[in-house]
Design an enzyme around this catalytic site. Sequence first.
Site, PDB file in Angstrom:
ATOM      1  N   GLU A 173      13.297   2.954 -33.419  1.00  0.00           N
ATOM      2  CA  GLU A 173      12.365   3.525 -33.818  1.00  0.00           C
ATOM      3  C   GLU A 173      11.249   3.953 -32.931  1.00  0.00           C
ATOM      4  O   GLU A 173      10.077   3.647 -33.210  1.00  0.00           O
ATOM      5  CB  GLU A 173      11.795   2.755 -35.265  1.00  0.00           C
ATOM      6  CG  GLU A 173      11.364   3.735 -36.274  1.00  0.00           C
ATOM      7  CD  GLU A 173      11.242   2.838 -37.599  1.00  0.00           C
ATOM      8  OE1 GLU A 173      12.176   2.292 -38.230  1.00  0.00           O
ATOM      9  OE2 GLU A 173      10.112   3.223 -37.959  1.00  0.00           O
ATOM     10  N   GLU A 227      18.524   5.391 -52.439  1.00  0.00           N
ATOM     11  CA  GLU A 227      18.692   5.457 -50.696  1.00  0.00           C
ATOM     12  C   GLU A 227      19.770   6.530 -50.571  1.00  0.00           C
ATOM     13  O   GLU A 227      19.718   7.126 -49.680  1.00  0.00           O
ATOM     14  CB  GLU A 227      19.274   4.028 -50.281  1.00  0.00           C
ATOM     15  CG  GLU A 227      18.276   2.941 -50.348  1.00  0.00           C
ATOM     16  CD  GLU A 227      17.173   2.950 -49.290  1.00  0.00           C
ATOM     17  OE1 GLU A 227      16.989   4.114 -48.510  1.00  0.00           O
ATOM     18  OE2 GLU A 227      16.225   2.105 -49.352  1.00  0.00           O
ATOM     19  N   LYS A 266      18.001  -4.008 -38.858  1.00  0.00           N
ATOM     20  CA  LYS A 266      16.424  -4.386 -39.102  1.00  0.00           C
ATOM     21  C   LYS A 266      16.777  -5.622 -39.942  1.00  0.00           C
ATOM     22  O   LYS A 266      17.438  -5.507 -41.027  1.00  0.00           O
ATOM     23  CB  LYS A 266      15.895  -3.427 -39.755  1.00  0.00           C
ATOM     24  CG  LYS A 266      15.466  -2.306 -38.893  1.00  0.00           C
ATOM     25  CD  LYS A 266      14.606  -1.461 -39.765  1.00  0.00           C
ATOM     26  CE  LYS A 266      13.812  -0.335 -38.727  1.00  0.00           C
ATOM     27  NZ  LYS A 266      13.107   0.650 -39.677  1.00  0.00           N
ATOM     28  N   HIS A 304       9.118   5.355 -48.343  1.00  0.00           N
ATOM     29  CA  HIS A 304       9.014   3.920 -48.097  1.00  0.00           C
ATOM     30  C   HIS A 304       7.680   3.643 -48.020  1.00  0.00           C
ATOM     31  O   HIS A 304       7.391   2.358 -48.458  1.00  0.00           O
ATOM     32  CB  HIS A 304       9.805   3.410 -46.949  1.00  0.00           C
ATOM     33  CG  HIS A 304      11.328   3.384 -47.339  1.00  0.00           C
ATOM     34  ND1 HIS A 304      12.149   4.357 -47.646  1.00  0.00           N
ATOM     35  CD2 HIS A 304      12.287   2.202 -47.318  1.00  0.00           C
ATOM     36  CE1 HIS A 304      13.269   3.907 -47.809  1.00  0.00           C
ATOM     37  NE2 HIS A 304      13.449   2.712 -47.648  1.00  0.00           N
ATOM     38  N   ASN A 330      12.839   6.332 -43.531  1.00  0.00           N
ATOM     39  CA  ASN A 330      11.719   5.707 -44.188  1.00  0.00           C
ATOM     40  C   ASN A 330      11.065   6.613 -45.239  1.00  0.00           C
ATOM     41  O   ASN A 330      10.164   6.221 -45.871  1.00  0.00           O
ATOM     42  CB  ASN A 330      10.662   5.029 -43.237  1.00  0.00           C
ATOM     43  CG  ASN A 330      10.594   3.665 -43.270  1.00  0.00           C
ATOM     44  OD1 ASN A 330       9.571   3.109 -43.756  1.00  0.00           O
ATOM     45  ND2 ASN A 330      11.561   2.718 -42.745  1.00  0.00           N
ATOM     46  N   HIS A 385       6.860   0.876 -50.670  1.00  0.00           N
ATOM     47  CA  HIS A 385       6.742  -0.515 -50.185  1.00  0.00           C
ATOM     48  C   HIS A 385       5.237  -0.939 -50.663  1.00  0.00           C
ATOM     49  O   HIS A 385       5.159  -2.069 -50.990  1.00  0.00           O
ATOM     50  CB  HIS A 385       6.762  -0.867 -48.528  1.00  0.00           C
ATOM     51  CG  HIS A 385       8.178  -0.736 -47.877  1.00  0.00           C
ATOM     52  ND1 HIS A 385       8.223  -0.654 -46.487  1.00  0.00           N
ATOM     53  CD2 HIS A 385       9.248  -1.050 -48.571  1.00  0.00           C
ATOM     54  CE1 HIS A 385       9.660  -0.716 -46.497  1.00  0.00           C
ATOM     55  NE2 HIS A 385      10.103  -0.981 -47.465  1.00  0.00           N
ATOM     56  N   ARG A 417      14.438   7.607 -36.211  1.00  0.00           N
ATOM     57  CA  ARG A 417      14.829   6.689 -37.221  1.00  0.00           C
ATOM     58  C   ARG A 417      13.807   6.160 -38.469  1.00  0.00           C
ATOM     59  O   ARG A 417      14.118   6.078 -39.363  1.00  0.00           O
ATOM     60  CB  ARG A 417      14.872   5.208 -36.439  1.00  0.00           C
ATOM     61  CG  ARG A 417      15.379   4.020 -37.520  1.00  0.00           C
ATOM     62  CD  ARG A 417      16.008   2.914 -36.877  1.00  0.00           C
ATOM     63  NE  ARG A 417      16.426   2.012 -37.985  1.00  0.00           N
ATOM     64  CZ  ARG A 417      17.038   0.954 -37.412  1.00  0.00           C
ATOM     65  NH1 ARG A 417      17.556   0.376 -36.497  1.00  0.00           N
ATOM     66  NH2 ARG A 417      17.553   0.244 -38.451  1.00  0.00           N
ATOM     67  N   HIS A 429      13.805  -2.119 -55.292  1.00  0.00           N
ATOM     68  CA  HIS A 429      13.412  -1.411 -54.101  1.00  0.00           C
ATOM     69  C   HIS A 429      13.596  -0.146 -54.164  1.00  0.00           C
ATOM     70  O   HIS A 429      12.830   0.750 -53.939  1.00  0.00           O
ATOM     71  CB  HIS A 429      14.242  -2.173 -52.688  1.00  0.00           C
ATOM     72  CG  HIS A 429      13.902  -1.363 -51.471  1.00  0.00           C
ATOM     73  ND1 HIS A 429      12.609  -1.349 -50.782  1.00  0.00           N
ATOM     74  CD2 HIS A 429      14.834  -0.564 -50.956  1.00  0.00           C
ATOM     75  CE1 HIS A 429      12.709  -0.706 -49.941  1.00  0.00           C
ATOM     76  NE2 HIS A 429      13.955  -0.140 -49.640  1.00  0.00           N
ATOM     77  N   LYS A 487      23.653   7.339 -41.143  1.00  0.00           N
ATOM     78  CA  LYS A 487      22.767   6.222 -40.351  1.00  0.00           C
ATOM     79  C   LYS A 487      23.084   5.937 -39.173  1.00  0.00           C
ATOM     80  O   LYS A 487      22.293   5.532 -38.226  1.00  0.00           O
ATOM     81  CB  LYS A 487      22.362   4.928 -41.599  1.00  0.00           C
ATOM     82  CG  LYS A 487      21.587   3.884 -40.918  1.00  0.00           C
ATOM     83  CD  LYS A 487      21.091   3.070 -41.904  1.00  0.00           C
ATOM     84  CE  LYS A 487      20.164   1.981 -41.329  1.00  0.00           C
ATOM     85  NZ  LYS A 487      19.490   0.897 -42.218  1.00  0.00           N
ATOM     86  N   ARG A 527      18.752 -19.512 -30.777  1.00  0.00           N
ATOM     87  CA  ARG A 527      18.430 -18.170 -30.031  1.00  0.00           C
ATOM     88  C   ARG A 527      19.517 -17.039 -30.198  1.00  0.00           C
ATOM     89  O   ARG A 527      19.601 -16.146 -29.284  1.00  0.00           O
ATOM     90  CB  ARG A 527      18.089 -18.457 -28.425  1.00  0.00           C
ATOM     91  CG  ARG A 527      17.140 -19.132 -28.116  1.00  0.00           C
ATOM     92  CD  ARG A 527      16.406 -18.847 -26.820  1.00  0.00           C
ATOM     93  NE  ARG A 527      15.180 -19.644 -26.435  1.00  0.00           N
ATOM     94  CZ  ARG A 527      15.502 -21.011 -25.991  1.00  0.00           C
ATOM     95  NH1 ARG A 527      16.814 -21.397 -25.339  1.00  0.00           N
ATOM     96  NH2 ARG A 527      14.408 -21.741 -25.581  1.00  0.00           N
TER      97      ARG A 527
END
Length: 333
Positions: free
Chosen positions: A210, A166, A124, A222, A219, A226, A215, A239, A200, A102
Site C-alpha cells: 500500500e 465488498e 493483511k 472503509h 479501502n 471503520h 491498494r 463490517h 484484488k 517468527r
Amino acid sequence: MRMQVRTHSNVTHIDFLPLAELQERLPSKAVIVTDDVVSKLVESDHRRVTVPSGEPSKSMSTYVDVVQQILSLGIDRNTIIVALGGGVVGDLAGFVAATILRGVTFLQVPTTLLAMVDSSIGGKVGVDTPQGKNLVGAFKPADQVLICPEFLDQLPARQLTNGMAEVWKYGFIGNAPELEKLRGGQSPLTEIIFDCLDHKARVVEEDEFETSGLRATLNYGHTVGHAIEKVLGYEMFLHGEAISIGMVVEARLGELIGLTEPGTAAQVAEDLASAGLPISWDGLRDTEPLIAAMRSDKKATGGNLAFSLLTRLGDCKLVRDVDQESVRAALTA
Ligand code: GLY
C-alpha cells in the site's frame, strides 16, 4: 478453478474445491484456528484452537491466548497454521502465523463470502485495539487459500449480504462491467468470487504494501465504515454493513469536494439498497466521535483525514488532507 497471487513475500495458491475434499487437503502438521460456530461445520482430527465468534475476538488478549494455546501444543517451524472461518479468524490466525516462532506456513480456509472475496488474500493480518481497527498487524500472505463455495450454503442470509458489500465495492472502484453483472443478478456466486479475487490479486501484486495508493482504493468506504464500527464498539453493524454506509457517505464526500461525478452517490446508494444493505444511520449526525475515529485510520497522516474516493463509477483514488467541514457535511447530508 485456480489462481495465483505473486507478491514480494510469496506466491499464494488459490484453489476452489468441493467441501468433501477439504479434509484431505489439510496437512497433518496443521493447527486449525477457528471460531465456535464454524468449528461445528468441519470435522477433522487436526489440533484445533477455538475462539468465540465475532469481532471482539480480533483483540490483543485473544491473540495472546491463542499463541499460548498453540505453543503449549508443542509446535515447531514445520507447523502450519490454518485459519478456518471468516475475516476475524483469518486476520487473527494470520497474525499468529506471522509471529509465532517468527513465522510459520499459513493456510486460509475462508468460510464467509467476505473472507472469500477480500480478507483471505493480500496478507493483511492483525488485531483491533481500543484506538481503532487493524492497528496492530503484519503483511503475511497465505501460502494457500482453499475456497469451498459450499460453505456459503450454510451462511446466514445476513452474513451473505454482508459479504456482498465488498463485492459491490469492487464494481464501484474499478470493475464497472461487474456492476452490470451484479445488477443483472444472474451470475453464479462462484464466478463473482473469482472475478473479485482476480481484481484484488492484480492490485496486491502491484502494490502489496500500500505505498502507491493503488491498494488504498480497496479501502473505498472503509474510512467512514471503520469509524462507524469503532464508535459502536463493533456491535450493531457487521463490517460489510458499516462499509456500505461508508461507501454512500464517501461518494457524497467526493461529490461535495468536486472530485466525484454528480449522481454517483445516488447510484451507489440505489445499488447497495437493492442488495439489502444499509445506506444510512442516524448516528452519522454525531459527527465528532466519527471524525476522531477517522484520524486513527492508517491512511491518515499527521491527523489529516484521507479517503479513497470515486471519481466516477469504476474509478477510485486516494485523496489526502480532506477538509473536515466537507466530511461533516457528507456525514449529515
Ligand atoms: N481489504 C483491503 C486490503 O486488503 O487492502
